[in-house]
Design a protein around this motif. Structure first.
Motif, short mmCIF file in Angstrom:
data_model
loop_
_atom_site.label_atom_id
_atom_site.label_comp_id
_atom_site.label_asym_id
_atom_site.label_seq_id
_atom_site.Cartn_x
_atom_site.Cartn_y
_atom_site.Cartn_z
N TYR A 417 0.97 -1.37 -0.09
CA TYR A 417 -0.09 -0.17 -0.07
C TYR A 417 0.93 1.20 0.02
N LEU A 418 1.82 1.18 0.88
CA LEU A 418 2.93 2.41 0.73
C LEU A 418 3.28 2.83 -0.65
N SER A 419 3.74 1.73 -1.24
CA SER A 419 4.39 1.85 -2.59
C SER A 419 3.18 2.50 -3.53
N ASP A 420 2.15 2.00 -3.40
CA ASP A 420 0.96 2.52 -4.47
C ASP A 420 0.62 3.86 -3.78
N PHE A 421 0.85 4.16 -2.80
CA PHE A 421 0.23 5.50 -2.15
C PHE A 421 1.10 6.47 -2.52
N GLN A 422 2.42 6.15 -2.34
CA GLN A 422 3.65 6.80 -2.79
C GLN A 422 3.48 7.36 -4.17
N GLN A 423 3.24 6.45 -5.10
CA GLN A 423 2.96 6.81 -6.49
C GLN A 423 1.68 7.88 -6.56
N LEU A 424 0.65 7.56 -5.69
CA LEU A 424 -0.51 8.58 -6.03
C LEU A 424 0.04 9.80 -5.48
N LEU A 425 0.74 10.04 -4.29
CA LEU A 425 1.07 11.32 -4.05
C LEU A 425 1.88 12.04 -5.19
N THR A 426 2.96 11.23 -5.90
CA THR A 426 3.73 11.77 -6.79
C THR A 426 2.94 12.26 -7.91
N ARG A 427 1.85 11.61 -8.48
CA ARG A 427 1.19 11.95 -9.49
C ARG A 427 0.40 13.10 -9.35
N TYR A 428 -0.02 13.29 -8.00
CA TYR A 428 -0.86 14.66 -7.71
C TYR A 428 0.29 15.67 -7.26
N ASP A 429 1.70 15.74 -7.55
CA ASP A 429 2.68 16.62 -7.21
C ASP A 429 2.40 16.92 -5.75
N TYR A 430 2.17 15.87 -4.82
CA TYR A 430 2.29 15.80 -3.37
C TYR A 430 3.47 15.05 -2.80
N GLY A 431 4.18 14.59 -3.69
CA GLY A 431 5.28 13.69 -3.27
C GLY A 431 6.26 13.79 -2.32
N ASP A 432 6.33 15.18 -1.77
CA ASP A 432 7.45 15.22 -0.60
C ASP A 432 6.57 15.39 0.65
N ALA A 433 5.38 14.78 0.65
CA ALA A 433 4.73 14.63 2.04
C ALA A 433 5.42 13.59 2.83
N SER A 434 5.54 13.83 4.18
CA SER A 434 6.02 12.80 5.18
C SER A 434 5.09 11.71 5.29
N VAL A 435 5.63 10.74 5.76
CA VAL A 435 4.71 9.41 5.90
C VAL A 435 5.16 8.88 7.26
N TYR A 436 4.08 8.57 8.33
CA TYR A 436 4.53 8.01 9.40
C TYR A 436 3.11 7.46 9.86
N GLY A 437 3.28 6.67 11.17
CA GLY A 437 2.16 6.26 11.56
C GLY A 437 2.04 5.06 12.43
N PHE A 464 -7.79 14.20 -5.44
CA PHE A 464 -6.82 13.45 -4.76
C PHE A 464 -7.61 12.41 -3.64
N VAL A 465 -8.39 12.87 -2.93
CA VAL A 465 -8.76 12.32 -1.67
C VAL A 465 -9.98 11.18 -2.09
N GLU A 466 -10.55 11.51 -3.32
CA GLU A 466 -11.38 10.37 -4.06
C GLU A 466 -10.77 9.33 -4.55
N ALA A 467 -9.56 9.72 -5.23
CA ALA A 467 -8.83 8.66 -5.61
C ALA A 467 -7.97 7.86 -4.54
N ALA A 468 -7.67 8.43 -3.57
CA ALA A 468 -6.90 7.76 -2.31
C ALA A 468 -8.11 6.98 -1.50
N ALA A 469 -9.27 7.36 -1.68
CA ALA A 469 -10.34 6.61 -0.93
C ALA A 469 -10.61 5.18 -1.72
N HIS A 470 -10.51 5.18 -2.94
CA HIS A 470 -10.60 4.08 -4.05
C HIS A 470 -9.56 3.19 -3.83
N LEU A 471 -8.17 3.79 -3.42
CA LEU A 471 -7.25 3.15 -3.46
C LEU A 471 -7.04 2.15 -2.12
N VAL A 472 -7.56 3.03 -1.01
CA VAL A 472 -7.31 2.18 0.29
C VAL A 472 -8.77 1.12 0.39
#
Length: 1006
Positions: A417-437, A464-472
């Motif tokens: 999931y993290l790999s796909d989520f990172q690709q989604l962030l990059t596609r929307y030009d949000y790729g520099d967002a930090s990930v933790y949790g 983006f959030v609609e695409a992320a909802a479908h991804l998760v």
């Protein structure tokens, strides 16, 4: 009735509603602009102005408030710590704030391990109350200092400890709840026999349970099919709790319902045993995907916590100087996992950690460290909990936001999931967002640099959030794994659950709240996720001209006022300095966050629904800032470094421009000038100022509280003494300038004399400015910024030779040193000498550590406690002072006691005395009184020493330099003469009345 909210309940109807609430409710009812502004948002992206705020003293008072709302047709919602990230705590109806009065622990069953509490009690306060029992609450969100049990129930909170103890739904045993229509009952797990008994009744409760049974029967197969079987499913209502295999648990059904179904009046919570021992294993990985993939290998070892974070978060924390001690302990890698193991003893926990590491290293290279020391463990957890603060404001100027910050997937699929989520962030030009949790439960946190101030940016955010909802959802995950749905994810729930379950949610809402008055627009029939944004495409705040530069906020006051992200750390009581006025009052409006909200609203203007329409002249903002002690604690303790002391000074400058100021602004703001006048004849001034009857008049004339005593001026100022003393012969370490601050120079010259003895003993030549100089602190703290700038420019001119030669300027009073380090370069931004002075300012301990590290003070035995000045805590630190005091042989404890409460002029102003003393009595004065008579009390701040002496007359607090000077050569160790208080009441009997009249006339004329 059709009346729903603040937009529709207007005029006489609003007044009648307010009067009815005030008459019927035992509590505080507030429809004023300031309160409504303070509660206009939470920690989310959303902003809605409530019609009013009710602060009940008891659950029964809250019941009456809801009854009154029902009579007037007004919507209602509950609020605890107000830290929700999905907009659950914003709406246009009546806010019920439980956190001030409804904070009682009603009972504790130590044998079974349960507690019955009121919903307003904070998690940390409850755990502190349970500390002697060996029990604690299992879930522990990162907002544990401020989140309330009621808020945790409403949100189904989790935190890192959910790995071992589950979500809040797993801790709730029973709830006493109230529906909008007035049904009040205890609910919980229901056996078949109990259910049959309830259904046999003919009351409203029986009818409610019959409808719940019918709902369960109709949707049972859909619930089993559509609810993801993962540890972090927080989205949606807990309809699965009604299933027979879950025991028809109505209490657990209502957990996480976000005040949309019922109001929780009291709660019975299951407790867990405190672990006897625990260790942390910190593991380094090549990237965050590898860290996520390792989770499934770690879970069989049954860790108590399993957290992850990436190098982006670490670099941001380095830049912002957050949790630096912890970051230095990280093993090599570009992403990390923190794994906690509990045990019966440290060896048992350590063995479990080493077994896990051994199993992982069999599969490949792994860099790991084990942390046994409790203080190191706390630092490591603080690094993880600092995530939100570190990621909120990026160094590149882009702000990050919530919106997709807590999705959860099956832990065994986290790496994919993290790999796909990172690709989604990059596609929307949000790729520099930090990930933790909370990686052990598949819950991923991130703050994303959404552009929420343009139409295109808002549209991109939605996409983006609609695409992320479908991804998760494709991973069998949950839109929310911790923070809830609210307005942020309510609109997306059909993607996760399908239309049948969404219909079931609507029917559940109809059962409990048929009139849709409980927090409407959240979860069911949600308002759009791009509506009611704090910003939005119409965001156009007022950009006033300011005197401070705000270099970290793009030189814009509007950005500074928007810096707060709402996590509510300022509402805690556990440690550090922030926020003393909230600790004393329990008021949202008197927290750092509440004041930031008012300043934000002040800059919105009426076209965006702003309710504060008079800008700098606002009495609501002035009143909220009135109890700000300007301690600067928020500058260091706030996760995003809100600097309310600076904002207050800026506001007061504009608010009182060309207007008469409070009397205290003249007596205390102009203290340096008045002290110079008093120095002409200090003995006569002291005699007159302490003449019976005249003292009372002087306090009244200066706006000083009558509880405070007028101080006694020193018979000889330090600068006078220094000019007549012989020069030192030892100059092997060069020259330093000793700063003669107003406080030390006029009231405690013996401290400066001690400093001269120490500096010369260490081999420095001491110089003192030959003309009258001042840091401008008293003018800054009273918002007289034009005068402060004039004074500071004069000071820079006087120090020009030393500044150009790089000579250190040693400042004994921490608040003055803090002015030079922080206020000066922001008031005179771009002035090179101002920046030189900021870099050349040193405390005496800093100077000795830097330029005379081998110097040793004379040794002595004993113990000491030290109260750090708030400005020293925020700007300077006390590490060097602590080390030097330890070198003397004194065993010194640095108190974590918060603000002394005097805070310069604050505690002397009329009307502030009670708050001032309450601050001191929180932790400081109990610590002072608990110290035995042989324990030295050390406080470098003049205010701190004065407050301690005022409240404990038998103690004589000392500056740390006095301790360092003990036993040095010719130092006579002279003590201060008797004095009763702080300079700030000050004035001279001869000059005060005339000076006040002159200054008031000048201000009015200008």
């Amino acid at each position: 009735m059709a009346i729903l909210d603040s937009n529709q309940l207007m005029g006489d109807k609003r007044a009648a509603f307010r009067e009815d609430l005030t008459r019927r409710v035992d509590g505080e009812v507030r429809f004023d602009t300031g309160s409504r502004s303070a509660y206009s948002t939470d920690a989310s992206n959303f902003r809605q102005i409530p019609i009013g705020v009710v602060i009940p003293r008891t659950p029964e008072a809250a019941t009456e408030a809801i009854s009154t709302c029902r009579d007037h047709g007004c919507s209602v919602f509950s609020r605890g710590g107000g830290t929700s990230l999905a907009g659950q705590c914003t709406n246009t109806g009546v806010v019920i704030d439980w956190s001030k009065y409804c904070t009682r622990v009603l009972s504790v069953d130590e044998e079974v391990g349960t507690a019955v509490v009121e919903p307003g009690i904070k998690l940390d306060e409850l755990n502190e109350a349970l500390s002697d029992t060996g029990w604690m609450v299992g879930p522990r969100p990162s907002t544990h200092v401020s989140c309330t049990i009621g808020g945790m129930i409403g949100n189904n909170s989790c935190g890192a400890t959910a790995q071992a103890y589950g979500k809040m739904v797993d801790s709730v045993r029973r709830l006493e709840v109230l529906t909008y229509n007035g049904i009040q009952t205890w609910v919980g797990r229901t056996s078949d026999e109990q259910l049959a008994e309830i259904l046999g009744g003919d009351d409203e409760r029986a009818d409610l349970y019959r409808q719940l049974c019918a709902l369960r029967e109709h949707y049972a197969d859909d619930i089993r099919r559509r609810y993801p079987d993962i540890p972090r499913r927080v989205s949606g209502y807990n309809l699965d709790s009604l299933l027979p295999e879950k025991g028809f648990d109505v209490a657990q059904l209502l957990v996480g319902s976000e005040s949309t179904l019922v109001t929780v009046l009291r709660a019975e919570i299951a407790l867990v045993r405190r672990p006897k021992a625990h260790v942390l294993a910190v593991l380094g990985f090549a990237d965050i995907q590898a860290a996520g993939a390792a989770v499934k290998k770690i879970l069989p070892h049954q860790p108590a916590a399993l957290e992850g974070f990436d190098s982006r978060l670490v670099s941001l924390e380095h830049v912002k100087h957050l949790a630096e001690g912890a970051l230095d302990e990280l093993p090599d890698g570009d992403a990390w996992l923190i794994v906690q193991f509990n045990g019966d003893d440290p060896d048992h926990a350590d063995e479990r950690a080493r077994t896990m590491i051994h199993d992982l290293t069999d599969a490949g290279d792994l860099d790991a460290v084990i942390i046994d020391d409790p203080e190191q463990q706390e630092r490591m957890w603080s690094a993880r909990e600092a995530g939100l603060g570190a990621t909120a404001h990026q160094p590149d100027g882009r702000d990050t936001h919530t919106g997709w910050e807590d999705a959860a997937v099956p832990p065994e699929r986290l790496g994919e999931y993290l790999s796909d989520f990172q690709q989604l962030l990059t596609r929307y030009d949000y790729g520099d967002a930090s990930v933790y949790g909370h990686f052990g439960q598949g819950c991923v946190h991130t703050r994303i640099p959404f552009d929420l101030t343009s139409a295109g940016g808002v549209a991109k955010y939605r996409s983006f959030v609609e695409a992320a909802a479908h991804l998760v959802t494709s991973y069998g995950g949950s839109l929310s794994g911790e923070h809830g749905d609210g307005q942020q994810r309510g609109e997306l729930l059909p993607i996760m659950f399908g239309e049948r379950i969404i219909q079931a949610f609507a029917e559940l809402k109809e059962i409990f709240d048929p009139r849709d008055k409980m927090n409407p627009g959240k979860v069911v029939h949600p308002r759009p996720l791009d509506a009611d944004l704090r910003w939005g495409s119409d965001f156009h705040p007022i950009e006033p001209e300011t005197l401070f530069a705000y270099p970290d906020d793009d030189h814009r006051f509007s950005r500074a006022a928007n810096r707060c992200v709402g996590v509510g750390k300022c509402r805690g009581h556990e440690s550090e300095v922030m926020c003393p006025s909230y600790r004393a009052t329990g008021e949202e409006e008197h927290s750092t966050r509440g004041r930031a909200r008012l300043l934000f609203e002040m800059l919105q203007g009426p076209e965006r629904g702003g309710v504060i329409t008079d800008g700098w002249r606002s009495t609501e903002v002035r009143d909220a800032l009135d109890l700000c002690l300007a301690c600067k604690g928020c500058r260091s303790d706030c996760p995003v470094n809100v600097d309310m002391a600076t904002y207050k000074a800026e506001f007061m400058h504009h608010h009182y421009k060309r207007r008469l100021r409070p009397l205290a602004h003249y007596s205390m703001g102009w203290l340096p000038l008045l002290a110079r006048i008093a120095a002409v004849a200090p003995r006569a001034v002291n005699a007159l100022a302490h003449t019976p009857g005249l003292t009372t008049a002087l306090r009244a004339a200066g706006g000083i509280d009558q509880h405070r005593d007028i101080p006694r001026f020193a018979a000889e100022r330090f600068t006078q003494w220094f000019r007549r003393r012989p020069a030192s012969a030892s100059h092997r370490r060069g020259t330093v300038v000793l700063w003669p601050d107003t406080f030390t120079n006029n009231f405690d010259p013996h401290i400066a004399k001690a400093a001269v003895a120490v500096l010369e003993d260490a081999g420095f030549e001491v110089e003192v400015p030959g003309e009258a100089v001042c840091c401008g602190l008293t003018w800054i703290s009273t918002g007289q910024l034009d005068v402060a700038k004039h004074v500071l420019r004069r000071t820079l001119k006087a120090l020009e030779p030393a500044l150009r030669q790089g000579t250190p300027v040693v400042v004994l009073e921490p608040s003055c040193a803090a002015v030079f380090r922080s206020d000066l370069p922001e008031l005179l931004y771009g002035d090179e000498d101002a920046h030189r002075l900021a870099h050349q300012t040193r405390t005496i301990a800093e100077l000795l550590a830097e330029r005379a590290p081998e110097w040793r003070p004379r040794e002595r035995d004993g113990k000491a406690i030290m109260q750090p000045h708030c400005h020293q805590h925020a700007i300077l630190g006390v590490g060097d002072e602590h080390e030097l005091l330890d070198r003397t042989g004194l065993s010194t404890e640095i108190l974590d006691a918060g603000c002394c409460g005097l805070a310069g002029n604050f505690g002397f102003e009329r009307g502030h005395y009670d708050v001032s003393v309450t601050c001191a009595e929180d932790k400081l004065m109990p610590a002072v009184r608990a110290a035995d008579a042989t324990t030295s009390v050390i406080a470098d701040g003049f205010s701190c020493r004065t407050q301690i002496a005022h409240l404990a007359p038998d103690r004589v607090p000392r500056h740390s330099v006095e301790v360092l000077a003990d036993g040095i050569g010719n130092h006579d160790g002279d003590r201060r003469g008797p004095r009763a208080g702080h300079l700030a009441a000050a004035g001279t009997a001869v000059a005060l009345t005339a000076s006040l009249a002159l200054l008031r006339h000048r201000n009015k004329a200008s």
